[in-house]
Structures are given as structure tokens and as C-alpha cells.
Design a protein around this motif. Structure first.
Motif, mmCIF file in Angstrom:
data_model
loop_
_atom_site.group_PDB
_atom_site.id
_atom_site.type_symbol
_atom_site.label_atom_id
_atom_site.label_comp_id
_atom_site.label_asym_id
_atom_site.label_seq_id
_atom_site.Cartn_x
_atom_site.Cartn_y
_atom_site.Cartn_z
ATOM 1 N N CYS A 57 0.869 -1.163 0.000
ATOM 2 C CA CYS A 57 0.000 0.000 0.000
ATOM 3 C C CYS A 57 0.915 1.224 0.000
ATOM 4 O O CYS A 57 1.679 1.428 0.947
ATOM 5 N N VAL A 58 0.878 1.963 -1.078
ATOM 6 C CA VAL A 58 1.719 3.154 -1.185
ATOM 7 C C VAL A 58 0.910 4.362 -0.731
ATOM 8 O O VAL A 58 -0.203 4.601 -1.205
ATOM 9 N N TYR A 59 1.502 5.082 0.222
ATOM 10 C CA TYR A 59 0.842 6.265 0.770
ATOM 11 C C TYR A 59 1.916 7.311 1.066
ATOM 12 O O TYR A 59 2.891 7.024 1.768
ATOM 13 N N GLN A 60 1.753 8.496 0.534
ATOM 14 C CA GLN A 60 2.689 9.603 0.729
ATOM 15 C C GLN A 60 4.143 9.174 0.490
ATOM 16 O O GLN A 60 5.005 9.348 1.331
ATOM 17 N N LYS A 61 4.373 8.560 -0.646
ATOM 18 C CA LYS A 61 5.703 8.163 -1.119
ATOM 19 C C LYS A 61 6.382 7.085 -0.269
ATOM 20 O O LYS A 61 7.589 6.903 -0.331
ATOM 21 N N GLU A 62 5.585 6.363 0.530
ATOM 22 C CA GLU A 62 6.133 5.272 1.331
ATOM 23 C C GLU A 62 5.279 4.028 1.107
ATOM 24 O O GLU A 62 4.088 4.124 0.831
ATOM 25 N N MET A 63 5.890 2.848 1.214
ATOM 26 C CA MET A 63 5.168 1.599 1.023
ATOM 27 C C MET A 63 4.957 0.921 2.375
ATOM 28 O O MET A 63 5.872 0.867 3.196
ATOM 29 N N PHE A 64 3.757 0.395 2.571
ATOM 30 C CA PHE A 64 3.380 -0.309 3.781
ATOM 31 C C PHE A 64 2.857 -1.689 3.415
ATOM 32 O O PHE A 64 2.374 -1.895 2.306
ATOM 33 N N ALA A 65 2.915 -2.623 4.363
ATOM 34 C CA ALA A 65 2.362 -3.968 4.181
ATOM 35 C C ALA A 65 0.982 -3.993 4.826
ATOM 36 O O ALA A 65 0.860 -4.091 6.049
ATOM 37 N N ALA A 66 -0.054 -3.868 4.008
ATOM 38 C CA ALA A 66 -1.427 -3.780 4.502
ATOM 39 C C ALA A 66 -2.103 -5.144 4.453
ATOM 40 O O ALA A 66 -2.088 -5.814 3.418
ATOM 41 N N ASP A 67 -2.696 -5.544 5.552
ATOM 42 C CA ASP A 67 -3.424 -6.807 5.624
ATOM 43 C C ASP A 67 -4.568 -6.770 4.615
ATOM 44 O O ASP A 67 -5.383 -5.846 4.618
ATOM 45 N N ILE A 68 -4.623 -7.790 3.758
ATOM 46 C CA ILE A 68 -5.621 -7.815 2.684
ATOM 47 C C ILE A 68 -7.044 -7.892 3.230
ATOM 48 O O ILE A 68 -7.984 -7.415 2.601
ATOM 49 N N LYS A 69 -7.217 -8.454 4.428
ATOM 50 C CA LYS A 69 -8.551 -8.606 5.002
ATOM 51 C C LYS A 69 -9.019 -7.353 5.746
ATOM 52 O O LYS A 69 -10.163 -7.282 6.157
ATOM 53 N N SER A 70 -8.126 -6.376 5.914
ATOM 54 C CA SER A 70 -8.464 -5.245 6.776
ATOM 55 C C SER A 70 -9.178 -4.101 6.073
ATOM 56 O O SER A 70 -9.738 -3.238 6.730
ATOM 57 N N ALA A 71 -9.130 -4.062 4.762
ATOM 58 C CA ALA A 71 -9.724 -2.921 4.066
ATOM 59 C C ALA A 71 -10.108 -3.304 2.646
ATOM 60 O O ALA A 71 -9.532 -4.222 2.059
ATOM 61 N N VAL A 72 -11.054 -2.567 2.102
ATOM 62 C CA VAL A 72 -11.424 -2.773 0.706
ATOM 63 C C VAL A 72 -10.256 -2.361 -0.179
ATOM 64 O O VAL A 72 -9.419 -1.533 0.203
ATOM 65 N N LEU A 73 -10.216 -2.933 -1.366
ATOM 66 C CA LEU A 73 -9.148 -2.590 -2.299
ATOM 67 C C LEU A 73 -9.549 -1.369 -3.119
ATOM 68 O O LEU A 73 -10.715 -1.160 -3.422
#
Length: 183
Positions: free
Chosen positions: A75-91
Motif C-alpha cells: 500500500c503506497v501512501y505519501q511516497k512510502e510503502m506499507f504492508a497492509a493486511d488484505i482482510k483489513s480494508a477494501v481494495l
């Protein structure tokens, strides 16, 4: 060749692939990946949403979820990449057109807690060096994913003789191709 020349040449090849080639070669890569034993004991995995004729990850996604392994997507947000749990949010679609969990609703895994990172790329060499799109998101993220096995999935033509390395580049540990395992 420069990184940019390699990037353009391999991307042109990848963009000319047929859907049958993509499906057949992705299935071979998946089979080698599943036979590798690399997921034994894994609890948290960061994979990627394939786009632009990348190696398909849907079978892997299904397998990981079926086996109760926590699956994260970049999940890229404000020029940084995060590891977002696929079950935690809509795509949603990122600015690059890649499906990712919606940042504001997602829960995240710390990079140092991941067991495996499936790393996309445009080209790789046998030393594990890679070329992405040149934004550096993965290199910055992988620097913090200290215990994770870094695994790339690649078509055979994506393996090149040599990729020039820069100081910020983080190589992958293993490359899985339709012909087997490299490194």
C-alpha cells in the motif's frame, strides 16, 4: 546496457505477451513455488497484485489465505510503502493502477515481522539484483524487512546477464521461474 535500457526492453517484451502465455507460465512458476518448501512455517507474507502482464499471483493469494497465513499487499501512501493486511480494508486502485488496500482503513504488518516478501520486478540477474519501475518503494521497504525471505517471480526472459547495482538496491534471495529456482 543501462538500467533504463534494460527496463524498456524487458517491459516491451512483457507487454507483448499473450494471456495464454501469462497463464501457462504463471502456473509453472506457482508449481515450483509450492514445491520449494519456502512457505513452511511462514506466518506473514507480503505479496503483490499483478498488473501489466506480471506473473499472476491469484493462485498464491488463494493458497496463502486457505492456509491461514496472514497476507499483506503493498500500500503506497505519501511516497512510502506499507504492508497492509488484505482482510483489513477494501481494495482501491493506486495512482499506478495497482489494486491495494485503502490506507485509511487498513491494518499493517511491520516489515521486520514478515517472513516472506514476494517481490515484483521488470528484470533480474542471477545475483538477485532487480530492476523495478525506479521509484525505490521496494528497496526502502526491503531494507527494513530484515528477516524476510525475498522471493521474485519471473518469466525466463526477465532474467538478464547483468544488472548494474546502486548503493540503495536490495537484491532478492531467490528467483522462481517457469524452469525452476535461481540462487
Amino acid at each position: 546496457m543501462t538500467k533504463q535500457e534494460i527496463r524498456e526492453k524487458v517491459l516491451d517484451m512483457r507487454r507483448s505477451l499473450t494471456s495464454k502465455y501469462i497463464e501457462d507460465e504463471s502456473a509453472k512458476i506457482y508449481e515450483h513455488l509450492m514445491d520449494s518448501g519456502l512457505f513452511d512455517g511462514a506466518k506473514q507474507v507480503l505479496s503483490y497484485s499483478d498488473f501489466d502482464n506480471e506473473v499472476k499471483t491469484a493462485m498464491l493469494t488463494g493458497w496463502l489465505m486457505f492456509h491461514g497465513i496472514r497476507l499483506c499487499l503493498p500500500c503506497v501512501y505519501q511516497k512510502e510503502m506499507f504492508a497492509a493486511d488484505i482482510k483489513s480494508a477494501v481494495l482501491e486502485l493506486s495512482r499506478f493502477g495497482i489494486a491495494q488496500p485503502k490506507y485509511e482503513k487498513a491494518s499493517f504488518a511491520a516489515p521486520e515481522e514478515l517472513d516472506i516478501v514476494i517481490v515484483p520486478g521488470i528484470a533480474f540477474d542471477r545475483g538477485g539484483r532487480r530492476i523495478g519501475f525506479g521509484c525505490g518503494y521496494y528497496d526502502r521497504f526491503l531494507k527494513r524487512a530484515t528477516k524476510a525471505k525475498k522471493i521474485a517471480l519471473a518469466y525466463d526472459f526477465q532474467i538478464v546477464d547483468f544488472i548494474p547495482e546502486e548503493t540503495h538496491d536490495i537484491p532478492v534471495d531467490i528467483i522462481i521461474t517457469p524452469d525452476g529456482r535461481i540462487r
